[in-house]
Write a protein that holds these residues in place. Structure first.
Motif, mmCIF file in Angstrom:
data_model
loop_
_atom_site.group_PDB
_atom_site.id
_atom_site.type_symbol
_atom_site.label_atom_id
_atom_site.label_comp_id
_atom_site.label_asym_id
_atom_site.label_seq_id
_atom_site.Cartn_x
_atom_site.Cartn_y
_atom_site.Cartn_z
ATOM 1 N N SER A 71 0.816 -1.216 0.000
ATOM 2 C CA SER A 71 0.000 0.000 0.000
ATOM 3 C C SER A 71 0.850 1.267 0.000
ATOM 4 O O SER A 71 0.313 2.379 0.018
ATOM 5 C CB SER A 71 -0.925 0.012 1.219
ATOM 6 O OG SER A 71 -0.169 0.111 2.425
ATOM 7 N N ARG A 72 2.170 1.105 0.013
ATOM 8 C CA ARG A 72 3.142 2.209 -0.033
ATOM 9 C C ARG A 72 3.154 3.043 1.241
ATOM 10 O O ARG A 72 3.674 4.167 1.257
ATOM 11 C CB ARG A 72 2.902 3.100 -1.266
ATOM 12 C CG ARG A 72 2.771 2.309 -2.554
ATOM 13 C CD ARG A 72 2.786 3.150 -3.804
ATOM 14 N NE ARG A 72 2.480 2.319 -4.968
ATOM 15 C CZ ARG A 72 2.680 2.662 -6.233
ATOM 16 N NH1 ARG A 72 3.180 3.861 -6.509
ATOM 17 N NH2 ARG A 72 2.383 1.843 -7.209
ATOM 18 N N GLN A 73 2.588 2.510 2.324
ATOM 19 C CA GLN A 73 2.683 3.191 3.611
ATOM 20 C C GLN A 73 4.064 3.003 4.240
ATOM 21 O O GLN A 73 4.542 3.867 4.966
ATOM 22 C CB GLN A 73 1.608 2.671 4.562
ATOM 23 C CG GLN A 73 0.184 2.972 4.132
ATOM 24 C CD GLN A 73 -0.804 2.379 5.103
ATOM 25 O OE1 GLN A 73 -0.947 2.834 6.237
ATOM 26 N NE2 GLN A 73 -1.515 1.349 4.668
ATOM 27 N N VAL A 74 4.682 1.854 3.973
ATOM 28 C CA VAL A 74 6.042 1.559 4.408
ATOM 29 C C VAL A 74 6.880 1.293 3.174
ATOM 30 O O VAL A 74 6.418 0.627 2.235
ATOM 31 C CB VAL A 74 6.080 0.346 5.360
ATOM 32 C CG1 VAL A 74 7.507 -0.137 5.594
ATOM 33 C CG2 VAL A 74 5.411 0.684 6.684
ATOM 34 N N VAL A 75 8.109 1.827 3.168
ATOM 35 C CA VAL A 75 8.986 1.656 2.007
ATOM 36 C C VAL A 75 10.345 1.150 2.465
ATOM 37 O O VAL A 75 10.739 1.301 3.622
ATOM 38 C CB VAL A 75 9.142 2.969 1.220
ATOM 39 C CG1 VAL A 75 7.818 3.396 0.613
ATOM 40 C CG2 VAL A 75 9.706 4.075 2.106
ATOM 41 N N ARG A 76 11.078 0.582 1.512
ATOM 42 C CA ARG A 76 12.386 -0.009 1.792
ATOM 43 C C ARG A 76 13.427 0.660 0.907
ATOM 44 O O ARG A 76 13.266 0.746 -0.305
ATOM 45 C CB ARG A 76 12.337 -1.515 1.513
ATOM 46 C CG ARG A 76 13.627 -2.281 1.774
ATOM 47 C CD ARG A 76 13.359 -3.776 1.647
ATOM 48 N NE ARG A 76 14.543 -4.567 1.960
ATOM 49 C CZ ARG A 76 15.208 -5.296 1.054
ATOM 50 N NH1 ARG A 76 14.806 -5.320 -0.202
ATOM 51 N NH2 ARG A 76 16.274 -5.984 1.413
ATOM 52 N N THR A 190 13.008 1.709 -8.046
ATOM 53 C CA THR A 190 12.019 2.674 -8.516
ATOM 54 C C THR A 190 12.340 4.015 -7.877
ATOM 55 O O THR A 190 12.605 4.077 -6.671
ATOM 56 C CB THR A 190 10.593 2.250 -8.118
ATOM 57 O OG1 THR A 190 10.280 0.999 -8.728
ATOM 58 C CG2 THR A 190 9.572 3.291 -8.568
ATOM 59 N N LEU A 191 12.348 5.072 -8.640
ATOM 60 C CA LEU A 191 12.608 6.399 -8.083
ATOM 61 C C LEU A 191 11.577 6.709 -6.989
ATOM 62 O O LEU A 191 10.375 6.503 -7.164
ATOM 63 C CB LEU A 191 12.548 7.458 -9.175
ATOM 64 C CG LEU A 191 13.690 7.414 -10.194
ATOM 65 C CD1 LEU A 191 13.402 8.340 -11.372
ATOM 66 C CD2 LEU A 191 15.019 7.802 -9.546
ATOM 67 N N ALA A 192 12.063 7.202 -5.870
ATOM 68 C CA ALA A 192 11.195 7.423 -4.716
ATOM 69 C C ALA A 192 10.043 8.365 -5.054
ATOM 70 O O ALA A 192 8.897 8.135 -4.642
ATOM 71 C CB ALA A 192 12.017 7.978 -3.558
ATOM 72 N N GLU A 193 10.327 9.418 -5.798
ATOM 73 C CA GLU A 193 9.272 10.380 -6.115
ATOM 74 C C GLU A 193 8.149 9.727 -6.918
ATOM 75 O O GLU A 193 6.974 10.081 -6.770
ATOM 76 C CB GLU A 193 9.844 11.566 -6.904
ATOM 77 C CG GLU A 193 11.024 12.261 -6.230
ATOM 78 C CD GLU A 193 12.351 11.763 -6.757
ATOM 79 O OE1 GLU A 193 13.162 12.586 -7.198
ATOM 80 O OE2 GLU A 193 12.567 10.526 -6.721
ATOM 81 N N GLU A 194 8.522 8.772 -7.781
ATOM 82 C CA GLU A 194 7.513 8.116 -8.604
ATOM 83 C C GLU A 194 6.696 7.126 -7.776
ATOM 84 O O GLU A 194 5.474 7.021 -7.945
ATOM 85 C CB GLU A 194 8.191 7.412 -9.783
ATOM 86 C CG GLU A 194 8.820 8.390 -10.771
ATOM 87 C CD GLU A 194 9.639 7.695 -11.851
ATOM 88 O OE1 GLU A 194 9.925 6.482 -11.700
ATOM 89 O OE2 GLU A 194 10.013 8.368 -12.828
ATOM 90 N N TRP A 195 7.335 6.419 -6.870
ATOM 91 C CA TRP A 195 6.617 5.450 -6.040
ATOM 92 C C TRP A 195 5.723 6.145 -5.018
ATOM 93 O O TRP A 195 4.595 5.706 -4.754
ATOM 94 C CB TRP A 195 7.620 4.540 -5.342
ATOM 95 C CG TRP A 195 7.008 3.454 -4.498
ATOM 96 C CD1 TRP A 195 6.977 3.378 -3.137
ATOM 97 C CD2 TRP A 195 6.320 2.283 -4.967
ATOM 98 N NE1 TRP A 195 6.327 2.237 -2.720
ATOM 99 C CE2 TRP A 195 5.905 1.538 -3.828
ATOM 100 C CE3 TRP A 195 6.009 1.785 -6.236
ATOM 101 C CZ2 TRP A 195 5.215 0.340 -3.928
ATOM 102 C CZ3 TRP A 195 5.314 0.580 -6.328
ATOM 103 C CH2 TRP A 195 4.930 -0.117 -5.187
ATOM 104 N N LEU A 196 6.215 7.242 -4.458
ATOM 105 C CA LEU A 196 5.480 7.939 -3.402
ATOM 106 C C LEU A 196 4.494 8.968 -3.940
ATOM 107 O O LEU A 196 3.588 9.399 -3.219
ATOM 108 C CB LEU A 196 6.465 8.627 -2.451
ATOM 109 C CG LEU A 196 7.456 7.710 -1.731
ATOM 110 C CD1 LEU A 196 8.450 8.523 -0.923
ATOM 111 C CD2 LEU A 196 6.714 6.725 -0.837
ATOM 112 N N GLY A 197 4.696 9.403 -5.175
ATOM 113 C CA GLY A 197 3.813 10.413 -5.740
ATOM 114 C C GLY A 197 3.990 11.781 -5.133
ATOM 115 O O GLY A 197 3.062 12.604 -5.148
ATOM 116 N N ARG A 198 5.176 12.045 -4.592
ATOM 117 C CA ARG A 198 5.448 13.343 -3.969
ATOM 118 C C ARG A 198 6.955 13.578 -3.964
ATOM 119 O O ARG A 198 7.740 12.630 -3.980
ATOM 120 C CB ARG A 198 4.913 13.381 -2.535
ATOM 121 C CG ARG A 198 5.497 12.301 -1.645
ATOM 122 C CD ARG A 198 4.897 12.279 -0.259
ATOM 123 N NE ARG A 198 5.302 13.413 0.554
ATOM 124 C CZ ARG A 198 5.065 13.508 1.858
ATOM 125 N NH1 ARG A 198 4.400 12.539 2.480
ATOM 126 N NH2 ARG A 198 5.455 14.550 2.538
#
Length: 367
Positions: A71-76, A190-198
């Motif tokens: 759900s992208r609430q936690v990232v690695r 995956t680029l963090a900005e693309e995965w997180l949308g921010r």
């Protein structure tokens, strides 16, 4: 700085640390709340973060953490001490830029010679372009694939150096299934900005990191904060903050949040199993609140922090689970009631790991 002449003995420090680490009693926090409390869970191996949350929470399953990853609430990704960690998405966006100088220094330190002919700014731009093109096509590149693409530009550069450079110079997320229980294989980028949308924060204050550390690990000294974070030159920052100051039995100054309570040193501490690289073990330069110097030598071997178990709040031995056997390795013989508690907790660990038919073996460490 709030002055305080109180000297904190090791038992008070121990119980306060265990309380803040959710290890005195099973916590009713959600897994996401627990990850936030702990700031980040070291996770270069996939299973330890699961064990770390299991040992702290009253209700936790493997699916709970896996769902947070999907759900992208936690990232690695690469964070504290330039190693892989799991953290809340909302914390990654300020942690990563704050730790970027440490990541860059570590890269030069580890691969300086191999990278002497590589312009790291150019490498970052080229890697970002490859990752962006893949994202636009609905694809995710692995670390090895990105390395091979960069090798076309720098064919003479050591492949291992290229393998690790991208995650040091770019904020990349290792997206699921990377990080899932018992899942290995190629590491996706995956680029963090693309995965997180921010976007990531541009100038996060280092005081935020200190505050979060003390809430989870305090009271602690400057060197402790630096050992945990990988950052340096924090003394003037910490001394300028509105913190409470104590001393330990050796005279070291320890800092804490002004309103943070200290635990009762007589609070019982149950047996707890901790995984490889657990937060509790790696969070201090001075680990005397948790173990003796001799036991530290056995537990912390080079870059490896072995799994341990706590008895009465301190490291009393190590454990290992393989070949259908949970091996308990106490540093000294333990009383019968303690062994019963240790075995019961070991059976609970085996049930969590899906190893209900595994045996429990005892192997006393000769010290």
């Amino acid at each position: 700085m709030t002055p305080n002449s109180r000297v904190l003995d090791r038992r008070t420090l121990n119980r306060t640390t265990l309380d803040r680490q959710l290890l005195l009693a099973p916590s009713a926090m959600t897994p996401a709340q627990a990850v936030e409390r702990l700031v980040a869970l070291q996770g270069q191996d996939v299973n330890p973060p699961y064990y770390g949350l299991w040992s702290r929470l009253s209700s936790f399953t493997q699916d709970d953490l896996t769902s947070l990853l999907h759900s992208r609430q936690v990232v690695r990704g690469s964070l504290l001490r330039a190693t892989q960690h799991l953290t809340l998405a909302g914390d990654y966006v300020w942690l990563r830029p704050l730790l970027q100088p440490r990541l860059s220094r570590g890269l030069r330190g580890a691969f300086g010679g191999a990278l002497r002919d590589v312009d790291l700014d150019e490498l970052a731009r080229l890697a970002r372009a490859h990752l962006t093109r893949a994202h636009l096509k609905g694809r995710t590149l692995t670390r090895t694939q990105v390395r091979d693409l960069l090798a076309e530009r720098w064919p003479g550069v050591d492949r291992l150096a290229l393998n690790w450079t991208v995650q040091a110079v770019l904020p990349v997320i290792h997206t699921p299934p990377s990080g899932e229980w018992n899942r290995g294989g190629a590491v996706p980028f995956t680029l963090a900005e693309e995965w997180l949308g921010r976007p990531l924060d541009t100038a996060p204050p280092v005081e935020r990191l200190v505050t979060r550390y003390l809430a989870a690990f305090g009271p602690a000294g400057v060197m402790d904060v630096q050992a945990w974070s990988g950052l340096t030159r924090l003394r003037p920052v910490i001394e300028a903050m509105d913190l409470r100051a104590y001393r330990d039995e050796d005279g070291r100054v320890l800092y804490d949040l002004p309103d943070a309570p200290l635990a009762d040193p007589e609070t019982p501490a149950p047996v707890r199993f901790l995984p490889y690289f657990d937060n509790l073990i790696v969070a201090y330069a001075d680990r005397s609140r948790l173990m003796t110097a001799e036991r530290r030598k056995a537990v912390c071997v080079g870059a490896v922090i072995h799994p341990t178990f706590l008895v009465d709040g301190v490291v009393a031995g190590m454990w290992d689970l393989k070949d259908d056997t949970l091996t308990l390795r106490p540093f000294r013989p333990l009383p019968g009631p303690v062994m019963e508690e240790l075995t019961a907790e070991g059976e609970r660990l085996l049930a969590f790991a899906g190893e209900k038919d595994a045996a429990i073996a005892l192997d006393l460490i000769q010290s």
